[in-house]
Design a protein around this motif. Structure first.
Motif, PDB file in Angstrom:
ATOM      1  N   PHE A   1     -10.066  10.142  -9.381  1.00 26.52           N
ATOM      2  CA  PHE A   1     -10.759   9.633  -8.476  1.00 26.52           C
ATOM      3  C   PHE A   1     -12.512   9.794  -8.630  1.00 26.52           C
ATOM      4  CE2 PHE A   1      -7.189  10.049  -5.113  1.00 26.52           C
ATOM      5  CZ  PHE A   1      -6.853   8.794  -5.231  1.00 26.52           C
ATOM      6  N   ARG A   2     -12.442  11.049  -9.376  1.00 31.53           N
ATOM      7  CA  ARG A   2     -14.127  11.152  -9.463  1.00 31.53           C
ATOM      8  C   ARG A   2     -14.661  10.464 -10.492  1.00 31.53           C
ATOM      9  NH1 ARG A   2     -14.364  14.233 -14.370  1.00 31.53           N
ATOM     10  NH2 ARG A   2     -12.469  14.748 -15.013  1.00 31.53           N
ATOM     11  N   LEU A   3     -13.920   9.708 -11.170  1.00 32.94           N
ATOM     12  CA  LEU A   3     -14.227   8.733 -12.317  1.00 32.94           C
ATOM     13  C   LEU A   3     -14.266   7.066 -11.729  1.00 32.94           C
ATOM     14  CD1 LEU A   3     -12.814  10.412 -15.469  1.00 32.94           C
ATOM     15  CD2 LEU A   3     -15.137  10.457 -14.460  1.00 32.94           C
ATOM     16  N   PHE A   4     -13.871   7.126 -10.718  1.00 38.65           N
ATOM     17  CA  PHE A   4     -13.758   5.627 -10.071  1.00 38.65           C
ATOM     18  C   PHE A   4     -15.189   5.046  -9.753  1.00 38.65           C
ATOM     19  CE2 PHE A   4      -9.531   4.902  -7.771  1.00 38.65           C
ATOM     20  CZ  PHE A   4      -8.821   5.497  -8.777  1.00 38.65           C
ATOM     21  N   PRO A   5     -15.813   4.071 -10.185  1.00 39.82           N
ATOM     22  CA  PRO A   5     -17.052   3.351  -9.966  1.00 39.82           C
ATOM     23  C   PRO A   5     -17.282   3.452  -8.593  1.00 39.82           C
ATOM     24  CG  PRO A   5     -15.823   1.989 -11.762  1.00 39.82           C
ATOM     25  CD  PRO A   5     -14.810   3.126 -11.133  1.00 39.82           C
ATOM     26  N   LYS A   6     -18.538   3.582  -8.185  1.00 40.00           N
ATOM     27  CA  LYS A   6     -19.069   3.695  -6.709  1.00 40.00           C
ATOM     28  C   LYS A   6     -18.713   2.500  -6.018  1.00 40.00           C
ATOM     29  CE  LYS A   6     -22.428   7.189  -7.448  1.00 40.00           C
ATOM     30  NZ  LYS A   6     -24.157   7.672  -7.324  1.00 40.00           N
ATOM     31  N   LYS A   7     -18.691   1.421  -6.688  1.00 45.72           N
ATOM     32  CA  LYS A   7     -18.475  -0.046  -6.151  1.00 45.72           C
ATOM     33  C   LYS A   7     -17.130  -0.204  -5.976  1.00 45.72           C
ATOM     34  CE  LYS A   7     -23.018  -1.913  -7.152  1.00 45.72           C
ATOM     35  NZ  LYS A   7     -23.573  -3.143  -7.838  1.00 45.72           N
ATOM     36  N   PHE A   8     -16.130   0.593  -6.686  1.00 42.95           N
ATOM     37  CA  PHE A   8     -14.866   0.060  -6.661  1.00 42.95           C
ATOM     38  C   PHE A   8     -14.036   0.470  -5.461  1.00 42.95           C
ATOM     39  CE2 PHE A   8     -10.456   1.087  -8.448  1.00 42.95           C
ATOM     40  CZ  PHE A   8     -10.065  -0.153  -8.677  1.00 42.95           C
ATOM     41  N   THR A   9     -13.477  -0.511  -4.984  1.00 40.95           N
ATOM     42  CA  THR A   9     -12.731  -0.266  -3.621  1.00 40.95           C
ATOM     43  C   THR A   9     -11.295  -0.377  -3.682  1.00 40.95           C
ATOM     44  OG1 THR A   9     -12.895  -2.568  -2.850  1.00 40.95           O
ATOM     45  CG2 THR A   9     -14.769  -1.032  -2.220  1.00 40.95           C
ATOM     46  N   GLY A  10     -11.073  -0.879  -5.139  1.00 41.48           N
ATOM     47  CA  GLY A  10      -9.591  -1.255  -5.464  1.00 41.48           C
ATOM     48  C   GLY A  10      -9.642  -2.799  -5.331  1.00 41.48           C
ATOM     49  N   TRP A  11      -8.554  -3.278  -5.837  1.00 45.04           N
ATOM     50  CA  TRP A  11      -8.451  -4.927  -5.716  1.00 45.04           C
ATOM     51  C   TRP A  11      -7.470  -5.214  -4.790  1.00 45.04           C
ATOM     52  CZ3 TRP A  11      -7.476  -2.257 -10.779  1.00 45.04           C
ATOM     53  CH2 TRP A  11      -6.311  -2.088 -10.957  1.00 45.04           C
ATOM     54  N   ALA A  12      -7.623  -6.255  -4.030  1.00 42.53           N
ATOM     55  CA  ALA A  12      -6.579  -7.074  -3.270  1.00 42.53           C
ATOM     56  C   ALA A  12      -5.581  -7.702  -4.215  1.00 42.53           C
ATOM     57  CB  ALA A  12      -7.323  -7.801  -2.209  1.00 42.53           C
ATOM     58  N   ASP A  13      -4.441  -7.689  -3.789  1.00 37.29           N
ATOM     59  CA  ASP A  13      -3.364  -8.411  -4.785  1.00 37.29           C
ATOM     60  C   ASP A  13      -2.383  -8.778  -3.833  1.00 37.29           C
ATOM     61  OD1 ASP A  13      -2.236  -9.013  -7.009  1.00 37.29           O
ATOM     62  OD2 ASP A  13      -1.718  -7.113  -7.794  1.00 37.29           O
ATOM     63  N   ASP A  14      -1.619  -9.635  -4.507  1.00 37.82           N
ATOM     64  CA  ASP A  14      -0.442 -10.279  -3.569  1.00 37.82           C
ATOM     65  C   ASP A  14       0.791 -10.122  -4.785  1.00 37.82           C
ATOM     66  OD1 ASP A  14      -1.519 -11.307  -1.526  1.00 37.82           O
ATOM     67  OD2 ASP A  14      -2.472 -12.667  -2.528  1.00 37.82           O
ATOM     68  N   GLU A  15       2.018  -9.906  -4.050  1.00 40.32           N
ATOM     69  CA  GLU A  15       3.256 -10.031  -4.893  1.00 40.32           C
ATOM     70  C   GLU A  15       4.192 -10.993  -4.432  1.00 40.32           C
ATOM     71  OE1 GLU A  15       7.118  -6.905  -5.250  1.00 40.32           O
ATOM     72  OE2 GLU A  15       5.117  -6.077  -4.948  1.00 40.32           O
ATOM     73  N   ILE A  16       4.649 -11.870  -5.184  1.00 44.15           N
ATOM     74  CA  ILE A  16       5.765 -12.878  -4.748  1.00 44.15           C
ATOM     75  C   ILE A  16       6.952 -12.642  -5.026  1.00 44.15           C
ATOM     76  CG2 ILE A  16       6.720 -15.371  -5.260  1.00 44.15           C
ATOM     77  CD1 ILE A  16       3.625 -16.125  -6.050  1.00 44.15           C
ATOM     78  N   ARG A  17       7.560 -12.191  -3.692  1.00 44.19           N
ATOM     79  CA  ARG A  17       8.974 -11.581  -3.820  1.00 44.19           C
ATOM     80  C   ARG A  17      10.120 -12.405  -3.975  1.00 44.19           C
ATOM     81  NH1 ARG A  17       9.003  -5.870  -0.443  1.00 44.19           N
ATOM     82  NH2 ARG A  17       7.394  -5.063  -1.479  1.00 44.19           N
ATOM     83  N   LYS A  18       9.721 -13.731  -3.142  1.00 42.18           N
ATOM     84  CA  LYS A  18      10.764 -14.786  -3.528  1.00 42.18           C
ATOM     85  C   LYS A  18      10.090 -16.231  -3.326  1.00 42.18           C
ATOM     86  CE  LYS A  18      14.560 -16.733  -0.702  1.00 42.18           C
ATOM     87  NZ  LYS A  18      15.405 -16.889   0.604  1.00 42.18           N
ATOM     88  N   MET A  19      10.498 -16.982  -4.272  1.00 40.36           N
ATOM     89  CA  MET A  19      10.006 -18.151  -4.492  1.00 40.36           C
ATOM     90  C   MET A  19      10.843 -19.180  -5.253  1.00 40.36           C
ATOM     91  SD  MET A  19       6.233 -19.702  -5.192  1.00 40.36           S
ATOM     92  CE  MET A  19       5.644 -21.132  -5.047  1.00 40.36           C
ATOM     93  N   GLY A  20      11.316 -19.943  -4.481  1.00 37.07           N
ATOM     94  CA  GLY A  20      12.373 -20.991  -5.438  1.00 37.07           C
ATOM     95  C   GLY A  20      11.199 -22.377  -5.797  1.00 37.07           C
TER      96      GLY A  20
END
Length: 221
Positions: free
Chosen positions: A44-63
């Motif tokens: 954690f101490r090496l995380f950039p100050k502006k880094f809040t993480g990234w929002a992401d999506d997971e498609i669990r089912k899609m025909g």
């Protein structure tokens, strides 16, 4: 400058599709991504100050039938014209772009098949003609039902003979703005059971066993 018009059915309307076609997506927050990076080895101490993480999506089912799509010859049957049918990755790209024509069939009532006579009548009235390699779009107006339960249950639909006639004009790709290319699926099942006619179900789709073509559906015109 060319204008691009998106005719596709978006996932937002998927909630009213049949259960076997629903899209399931899990949204991941920025915070969860930070823990993923920590798990991968970055303190954690090496995380950039502006880094809040990234929002992401997971498609669990899609025909592939969940949204606007194109049916390859392989979809209709494993063989076409006596040979192995083309899968979607084998469909020539040249089939998928070119001059297009919209055929207005909004006057057709629910469960009333579109015939070659209907198609020819429109072309004659509008002084239009089909040419080989055109993309033909059938406008039924049923795209207005997107987001309602009626979208699956109501609509007109292409007949086998109309589909075959269009193919014989040199057309490889065609599309429609309602739930399916044929008459509505629940209606066809009910009618086939009532009439005991084994040739009634999916007749326009099955033209693809004898003639090579693709059709798009769940789109807009």
């Amino acid at each position: 400058m060319s204008k691009i018009i998106d005719l596709s059915k978006t996932i937002q309307y998927n909630s009213d599709d049949p259960f076997f076609m629903k899209v399931k997506i899990k949204h991941k927050s920025h915070k969860k991504a930070k823990w993923l990076v920590r798990f991968l080895g970055l303190p954690f101490r090496l995380f950039p100050k502006k880094f809040t993480g990234w929002a992401d999506d997971e498609i669990r089912k899609m025909g592939v039938h969940s949204t606007t799509h194109i049916d390859a010859p392989w979809h209709y049957a494993p063989t076409c014209m006596g040979k192995r049918a083309k899968t979607i990755d084998e469909v020539p790209l040249e089939w998928c772009f070119g001059e297009g024509i919209v055929i207005d069939m909004t006057h057709k009532k629910d469960f009333d098949s579109i015939t070659s006579k209907d198609i020819k009548g429109f072309l004659q009235k509008e002084k239009l003609s089909l040419a080989p390699e055109m993309i033909v779009l059938i406008k039924t107006g049923r795209d207005q039902l997107m987001g309602t339960k009626d979208f699956f249950y109501k609509g007109t639909g292409m007949s086998a003979e109309a589909t075959e006639w269009i193919i014989k004009q040199g057309i490889k790709v065609m599309g429609i703005d309602q739930w399916g290319w044929d008459l509505p699926l629940p209606y066809l099942i009910k009618k086939a059971k009532k009439s005991n006619n084994s040739e009634l179900f999916w007749e326009a789709h099955l033209v693809g066993v004898d003639y090579e073509y693709c059709h798009m559906w769940k789109g807009r015109t």
